[in-house]
Design an enzyme around this catalytic site. Structure first.
Site, short mmCIF file in Angstrom:
data_model
loop_
_atom_site.label_atom_id
_atom_site.label_comp_id
_atom_site.label_asym_id
_atom_site.label_seq_id
_atom_site.Cartn_x
_atom_site.Cartn_y
_atom_site.Cartn_z
N ASP A 19 50.91 37.99 85.75
CA ASP A 19 50.86 38.04 84.29
C ASP A 19 49.46 38.30 83.75
O ASP A 19 49.23 38.25 82.55
CB ASP A 19 51.42 36.76 83.68
N CYS A 66 42.77 43.28 91.16
CA CYS A 66 42.85 42.49 92.38
C CYS A 66 43.49 43.32 93.49
O CYS A 66 43.97 44.43 93.25
CB CYS A 66 43.63 41.20 92.13
N ASP A 114 58.96 23.69 94.66
CA ASP A 114 58.65 22.47 93.92
C ASP A 114 59.76 22.04 92.98
O ASP A 114 59.83 20.88 92.58
CB ASP A 114 57.34 22.62 93.14
#
Length: 715
Positions: free
Chosen positions: A12, A39, A683
């Protein structure tokens, strides 16, 4: 050589990229060489799009739900059957029995899904932005009338809440941070962990997990008590100051220091540094979006910006705009009748993000001459996820029996993953628009192959925040039979009898329609890159009062405290057995090589992070007999996961930090196999979505402080 410009959405961060194409060869570079935000993931476009596991043809599940027995079908067959089954659900249960879970950032087209839903007659829309910026935007709206944008170029003081930026995680903001620090800006980092960013900070406040709201209440206390606020702005542009002053008097630095586990003088000093800055910013960070006190935390951030005079100076509130057709205008919320809005799930329990809250801004919008209902960051008119999943399980005010998951791995994106799996198993129709056979796709009846960002032209931004249209150009052809989302929406609209609301033959006709008020076409925008629209209320506040509401009338009208406060989170499963669950757990660590649940398929990226890890302080690990790099079971009173241990001095004693989004695409599919290990590692298995663990106004689950865990070496 051909050059195309696009926006990367492998995460994002949305970095601007330039693709230089010569035959079959391609180089991906930063769009602006003077601001090289890029990146390593952005250079792996062909590795991603040509991956052998990518879904490239429509698939139909011919086994029982969750058995993952797939048959290739044509697009026409898939859309014909989906339309028929969708109509059957609506005939049996009403259109409100249909829900959509979408991530607009991943595939473009802004409000087109909401337009389709409004034609169907269902208000039940959710997105993972409910836990990530979208909910922050609605709390901002309750204070200012809109979302706030930080002005990095002039910032002389930056307050970070848990952000740890680097060249792999939001590189554009990392470069902006570097530039600000080089100019001499002060950095205040609020983070229990000693991260790389925290080590660069002038002030590092290692507060106790989940006490961010308490810290800021202490800051506001100091700023008001010492007269450090902007009196003129408060008197002319704010309401509720006296009530606020009375509330924060309950949070003197000494009390806040005890709550947060830091020194009282540090509370005072950092409050003064912020208030005395000339151009302070509090950039958005996801930490505040997943707490029991989320509304109060974000409200405190809003209040600090306001009372210290930074609004529309270093922090801009653009407000709604006119010019081109916004995402909200495309959504055409007026197509959804009031009686259907009233059926939105969560409207009576956690209403801040729902139509009920949106209705409270009508007079303000009329005052400013805004002819449409805004949808800020995709969450202004959304249902409550926990209530939605309960209705999908048959536990709601009415049943939900069909769900579309659009560019979103819904099963793994919220709390109470076991309950979400049960909800999906109880559906009559599940459709996934996807690239991969995610755990959500494995529970679907149809998996529709979506194109990826380098394979489509996108008119952006996908969320209404700033007054601009942007252009992201395709520089590769879609693989196989992959299609864009508008193709799917139009195909279903044509089959369901409301084609007149989708008259555009393809996405380019749609874009031309949206740009026509600006006198532009898509081709013209592609040449110039971007176009600005006109803010309707720049410098003003589209709240019911027309002012910054330090005491929120919207929250009060919805039945909530109009002022921020701090409440210690509950953990009833731990009551009476605190020794059994000694560690405070914090969820959501994002590894550099992946993004949420995506990119685990990429071999080069996976090699950098082959297994899911949790962080534990070495002293705690020694007490548990845990050494570095062993498989452990991390357990709360509500579930457990298996993770590799990572001993880390930066992790505060008495706490654990677990990653988000872990599954293993290479492992077996289907419910019986644990959905490719999602039920073993993610998680979402650890945290409940019961009301006691949700922010009352928003319905955001508490994942970051307050829930406790234990750890043991796996036998």
């Amino acid at each position: 050589m051909e050059t195309k410009y696009a926006t990367c959405v492998f995460c994002d961060g949305q970095c601007a990229v330039k693709a230089e194409i010569e035959g079959d060869r391609m180089r991906v570079l930063p769009a602006n060489p003077d601001f090289p935000a890029l990146c390593s993931k952005a250079t792996m476009i062909d590795e991603y799009r040509l991956h052998p596991d990518r879904v490239t043809v429509p698939l139909k599940n011919v086994g029982a739900r969750g058995e993952a027995q797939w048959q290739e079908v044509t697009w026409d067959q898939a859309l014909d059957e989906i339309a028929e089954r969708l109509q059957a659900v609506m005939d049996a249960h009403g259109p409100e029995a249909v829900a959509f879970a979408e991530m607009p950032l991943n595939m473009g087209f802004g409000g087109i899904t909401r337009r389709f839903m409004n034609c169907l007659g269902t208000p039940n829309y959710t997105a993972p932005t409910q836990l990530c910026m979208g909910n922050t935007a609605q709390v901002n709206r309750a204070t200012y009338g809109w979302f706030v944008s930080s002005g990095w170029a002039q910032a002389d003081c930056i307050v970070y809440f848990g952000q740890d930026r680097d060249g792999e995680r939001w590189p554009h903001e990392y470069l902006a941070l570097n530039a600000a620090l080089e100019r001499g800006a002060v950095l205040i980092e609020v983070d229990p962990r000693e991260t790389a960013t925290a080590k660069r900070a002038d002030y590092h406040l290692r507060i106790r997990y989940g006490t961010d709201a308490a810290l800021m209440l202490g800051w506001i206390n100091v700023i008001i008590a010492e007269g450090l606020y902007d009196r003129a702005f408060v008197e002319n542009s704010c309401i509720g100051f006296d009530e606020l002053a009375e509330r924060v008097a309950e949070y003197p630095p000494e009390r806040v220091a005890e709550l947060c586990g830091i020194d009282a003088e540090l509370v005072r000093e950092t409050a003064r540094v912020y208030a005395r800055a000339q151009a302070a910013i509090i950039p958005w960070g996801v930490v505040g979006d997943m707490q029991r006190n989320s509304t109060s935390m974000v409200r405190c951030q809003c209040i600090l910006r306001a009372i210290c005079g930074f609004l529309n100076k270093s922090e801009t509130v653009f407000g709604p705009s006119l010019g081109g057709v916004t995402n909200a205008q495309l959504a055409a919320f007026d197509l959804l009748p009031p009686e259907k809005r009233a059926l939105q799930l969560g409207v009576d329990t956690h209403p801040l993000l729902t139509f009920k809250a949106s209705n409270l801004y009508r007079s303000a919008l009329e005052r400013e001459g805004v002819p449409y209902e805004p949808d800020i960051l995709g969450e202004s008119c959304a249902c409550d996820p926990a209530t939605l999943f309960a209705a999908m399980r048959g536990e709601g005010p009415y049943p939900v029996k069909a769900v579309f998951c659009v560019a979103n791995n819904t099963v793994m994106s919220y709390a109470n993953q076991p309950g979400i799996v049960d909800a999906f198993m109880n559906q009559d129709l599940v459709v996934a628009f996807e690239h991969w056979m995610t755990p959500t796709a494995q529970l679907s009846d149809y998996v529709l192959p979506g194109d990826m960002w380098a394979e489509r032209d996108v008119l952006g931004p996908q969320f209404d925040v700033a007054p601009v249209f942007s252009c992201s150009q395709a520089f590769r052809e879609p693989v196989g039979e992959c299609k864009n989302w508008y193709y799917v929406v139009k195909g279903l609209a044509d089959r369901l009898g409301f084609a007149e609301h989708f008259p555009w033959a393809d996405e380019h006709e749609l874009y031309d329609f949206r740009l026509a008020p600006l006198g532009l076409t898509w081709d013209e925008l592609a040449k110039q890159g971007r176009a600005t629209t006109k803010p309707v209320a720049l410098g003003r506040f589209v709240t019911p009062s027309g002012k910054v509401e330090l005491a929120s009338s919207v929250l009060a009208d919805l039945g909530f405290d109009p002022l921020p406060s701090y409440e210690e989170p509950a953990d009833p499963g731990r009551e009476g057995r605190a020794d059994a669950f000694p560690y405070t757990i914090f969820a959501g660590f994002r590894e550099r090589p992946s993004y949420n649940t995506n990119l685990h398929q990429m071999e080069a990226l996976r090699a950098r992070q082959p297994e899911p890890q949790f962080f534990i302080n070495p002293a705690d690990a020694a007490g548990e007999g845990v050494v570095d790099g062993v498989w452990c079971v991390v357990e709360t009173a509500y579930g457990q996961v298996e993770l590799l241990s990572k001993l880390d001095e930066a992790q505060p004693a008495g706490t654990l930090r677990v990653p988000h989004g872990w599954w293993k695409p290479e492992t077996a599919q289907g419910v019986a196999a644990g959905l490719s290990s999602a039920n073993l590692h993610n998680d979402g298995m650890l945290f409940p979505d019961a009301d006691w663990n949700l922010d009352p106004a928003q319905g955001v689950p508490n994942l970051r402080g307050g829930i406790h865990a234990r750890v043991r070496v796996k036998e």
